[in-house]
Design a protein around this motif. Structure first.
Motif, PDB file in Angstrom:
ATOM      1  N   ALA A   7       0.977  -1.158   0.082  1.00  0.00           N
ATOM      2  CA  ALA A   7       0.061   0.078  -0.027  1.00  0.00           C
ATOM      3  C   ALA A   7       0.829   1.214   0.005  1.00  0.00           C
ATOM      4  O   ALA A   7       0.673   2.355  -0.725  1.00  0.00           O
ATOM      5  CB  ALA A   7      -0.858  -0.030   1.427  1.00  0.00           C
ATOM      6  N   GLY A   8       1.854   1.322   0.614  1.00  0.00           N
ATOM      7  CA  GLY A   8       2.942   2.272   0.755  1.00  0.00           C
ATOM      8  C   GLY A   8       3.407   2.585  -0.618  1.00  0.00           C
ATOM      9  O   GLY A   8       3.661   3.772  -0.903  1.00  0.00           O
ATOM     10  N   TYR A   9       3.651   1.613  -1.161  1.00  0.00           N
ATOM     11  CA  TYR A   9       4.247   1.641  -2.863  1.00  0.00           C
ATOM     12  C   TYR A   9       2.905   2.442  -3.774  1.00  0.00           C
ATOM     13  O   TYR A   9       3.392   3.018  -4.513  1.00  0.00           O
ATOM     14  CB  TYR A   9       4.522   0.492  -3.306  1.00  0.00           C
ATOM     15  N   ARG A  49       1.138   7.361  -6.342  1.00  0.00           N
ATOM     16  CA  ARG A  49       0.230   8.273  -6.771  1.00  0.00           C
ATOM     17  C   ARG A  49       0.879   9.608  -6.512  1.00  0.00           C
ATOM     18  O   ARG A  49       0.011  10.856  -6.960  1.00  0.00           O
ATOM     19  CB  ARG A  49      -0.782   8.028  -5.770  1.00  0.00           C
ATOM     20  N   THR A  50       1.813   9.955  -5.868  1.00  0.00           N
ATOM     21  CA  THR A  50       2.313  11.409  -5.865  1.00  0.00           C
ATOM     22  C   THR A  50       2.804  11.929  -6.925  1.00  0.00           C
ATOM     23  O   THR A  50       3.367  11.362  -7.931  1.00  0.00           O
ATOM     24  CB  THR A  50       3.854  11.296  -4.858  1.00  0.00           C
ATOM     25  N   PRO A  51       2.639  13.025  -7.162  1.00  0.00           N
ATOM     26  CA  PRO A  51       2.602  13.616  -8.521  1.00  0.00           C
ATOM     27  C   PRO A  51       4.012  13.668  -9.128  1.00  0.00           C
ATOM     28  O   PRO A  51       4.901  14.102  -8.280  1.00  0.00           O
ATOM     29  CB  PRO A  51       2.074  15.085  -8.376  1.00  0.00           C
ATOM     30  N   GLY A  52       4.156  13.143 -10.469  1.00  0.00           N
ATOM     31  CA  GLY A  52       5.495  13.107 -10.806  1.00  0.00           C
ATOM     32  C   GLY A  52       6.420  11.977 -10.526  1.00  0.00           C
ATOM     33  O   GLY A  52       7.234  11.710 -11.316  1.00  0.00           O
ATOM     34  N   VAL A  53       6.141  11.195  -9.483  1.00  0.00           N
ATOM     35  CA  VAL A  53       7.035   9.965  -8.957  1.00  0.00           C
ATOM     36  C   VAL A  53       6.977   8.841 -10.078  1.00  0.00           C
ATOM     37  O   VAL A  53       8.265   8.436 -10.576  1.00  0.00           O
ATOM     38  CB  VAL A  53       6.679   9.566  -7.843  1.00  0.00           C
ATOM     39  N   GLY A  54       5.813   8.648 -10.391  1.00  0.00           N
ATOM     40  CA  GLY A  54       5.761   7.681 -11.544  1.00  0.00           C
ATOM     41  C   GLY A  54       6.273   7.600 -12.717  1.00  0.00           C
ATOM     42  O   GLY A  54       7.213   6.804 -13.337  1.00  0.00           O
ATOM     43  N   VAL A  58       9.020  14.080  -2.503  1.00  0.00           N
ATOM     44  CA  VAL A  58       8.164  13.348  -1.603  1.00  0.00           C
ATOM     45  C   VAL A  58       8.277  13.829  -0.274  1.00  0.00           C
ATOM     46  O   VAL A  58       9.454  14.547   0.025  1.00  0.00           O
ATOM     47  CB  VAL A  58       8.430  11.803  -1.678  1.00  0.00           C
ATOM     48  N   ASN A  59       7.538  13.462   0.796  1.00  0.00           N
ATOM     49  CA  ASN A  59       7.968  13.998   2.037  1.00  0.00           C
ATOM     50  C   ASN A  59       8.808  12.979   2.842  1.00  0.00           C
ATOM     51  O   ASN A  59       9.258  11.988   2.263  1.00  0.00           O
ATOM     52  CB  ASN A  59       6.726  13.992   2.911  1.00  0.00           C
ATOM     53  N   SER A  60       9.581  13.477   3.696  1.00  0.00           N
ATOM     54  CA  SER A  60      10.593  12.810   4.522  1.00  0.00           C
ATOM     55  C   SER A  60      10.402  11.247   4.827  1.00  0.00           C
ATOM     56  O   SER A  60      11.174  10.429   4.759  1.00  0.00           O
ATOM     57  CB  SER A  60      11.039  13.492   5.522  1.00  0.00           C
TER      58      SER A  60
END
Length: 402
Positions: free
Chosen positions: A2-4, A9-14, A129-131
């Motif tokens: 679920a964490g992955y 879903r974080t903008p730009g990460v994928g 991403v956040n820390s």
């Protein structure tokens, strides 16, 4: 898992993960392409090992320098220049008939101009991403990069054996240019600028975690390079089995990385993960049977991506943001010197005593890595109760919003 999903879903990460994987796809093909081409041209694995060593030394020398340049001239300029020069050097190796010394010179030029994609993307990650998400992101990155090592060996082996080694090298060049262009044009590269480091080149190595990550990268990647040479020598440049066995090695790494993503990184994390690699590689020396090698390399692979994730996290957590790219450049240098040493030693031992010599080389590298991680355990940061974000700079990071 679920964490992955949340990460992707974080903008730009994928998008940036996909772009950098494509840009780095040639890294899973170049060594095999050069190994098969030079061995085909010269008839000796020793000569092929020398060319690979020259390319790896070139990368090792340039890694910290080109990574640091990105803080002076910007990521896109440095990546564009290095991509073009590297493509020209590789094309020269594939198209020209030259003495071994000239092949080594072109190999070194290709290494010197290898685009610093890894340093760039791992410098960008903390700003996307956040820390709290950073350590899982490094685990995901280390795991997904195994897609390169699963697919690339099979692809290059099939192309080189069916269409010829020259075609194989030219395919590497095409993917290098296409993947590099996608990564360079990614919006994320225009949104973050790396501040100029005020420290002298190499000063970052004074931090024990960075030095340890560099040493461990040398030993781990040296073992993997020796395995690669051994598998090719075992099954021959005309055998599809070589690509399949190397893919199995990477499947183990992919699985290990995904499963370890949620495990906190303590001081003993590296030692535990290197122990898995060492056990698997020692077992490879017992037999050259394809099933035996596949099974033992599957076990060894389970520790590879998790060990790399520890290196990435401990490096980021130990330096300021302005020094992150150079720090990853040094870690990459350690890995590439390891690749040079592993390839060269394995190549000469193959010529002297057969493929088993390469597996003994890999086993020794891994066992020494385990010993170093145990003896130096106090030098590894304990990240169980803190995040892996870099330390803040005194000057703000410049961010451009598109």
């Amino acid at each position: 898992m679920a964490g992955y999903r949340d990460l992707l879903r974080t903008p730009g990460v994928g998008r940036i993960i996909a772009a950098q994987l494509t840009a780095r796809f040639p890294s899973g093909m170049t060594s095999l392409a050069l190994l098969m081409h030079i061995e085909h041209v010269t008839g000796t694995y020793g000569a092929a090992g020398l060319v690979l060593a020259a390319a790896s030394v070139g990368q090792a020398v340039s890694g910290p320098i080109t990574s640091r340049w990105m803080g002076f001239w910007g990521m896109r300029r440095v990546l564009s220049l290095t991509t073009v020069v590297c493509a020209i050097a590789l094309a020269g190796i594939g198209l020209l008939v030259l003495p071994i010394g000239a092949y080594m010179a072109l190999g070194m030029l290709a290494g010197l101009s290898t685009p610093p994609v890894q340093s760039a993307v791992r410098t960008i990650y903390p700003k996307m991403v956040n820390s709290r998400q950073l350590t899982p992101l490094f685990s995901l990155d280390a795991s997904l990069q195994e897609i390169i090592w699963i697919l690339a060996p099979v692809v290059i082996t099939v192309v080189a054996t069916q269409a010829g080694t020259v075609v194989g090298i030219l395919m590497v060049v095409v993917i290098l240019l296409a993947g590099g262009s996608w990564f360079i044009l990614s919006p994320e590269l225009g949104r973050v600028r790396i501040p100029r480091s005020r420290r002298r080149l190499g000063k970052v190595l004074a931090r024990p975690p960075v030095l340890l990550a560099t040493m461990m990268g040398f030993l781990l990647v040296g073992a993997c390079a020796a395995v690669e040479a051994g598998v090719i020598a075992t099954f021959g440049e005309g055998g599809l089995q070589a690509g399949i066995v190397l893919a199995v090695f990477s499947i183990g790494s992919l699985a290990g990385g995904l499963l370890s993503g949620g495990i906190p990184i303590g001081r003993w994390a590296m030692a535990r993960r290197m122990a898995i690699v060492a056990v698997g590689l020692v077992v490879t020396t017992f037999s050259l049977n394809v099933w035996w090698l596949g099974g033992s390399l599957l076990v060894a692979g389970i520790g590879v991506a998790p060990a790399l994730a520890v290196m990435f996290a401990m490096t980021t957590a130990s330096v300021k943001f302005s020094d992150t790219a150079e720090a990853f450049g040094w870690v990459g240098t350690g890995q590439l010197i390891g690749a040079a040493a592993g390839s060269a030693v394995a190549g000469f031992l193959i010529d002297a005593s057969g493929p088993t010599g390469a597996y003994w080389t890999a086993a020794v590298f891994a066992v020494v890595g385990l010993i170093v991680s145990v003896v130096s355990v106090r030098g590894f940061p304990d990240l169980r109760f803190r995040d892996a974000a870099p330390m803040p700079d005194t000057e703000p990071v410049r961010t451009i919003m598109s």
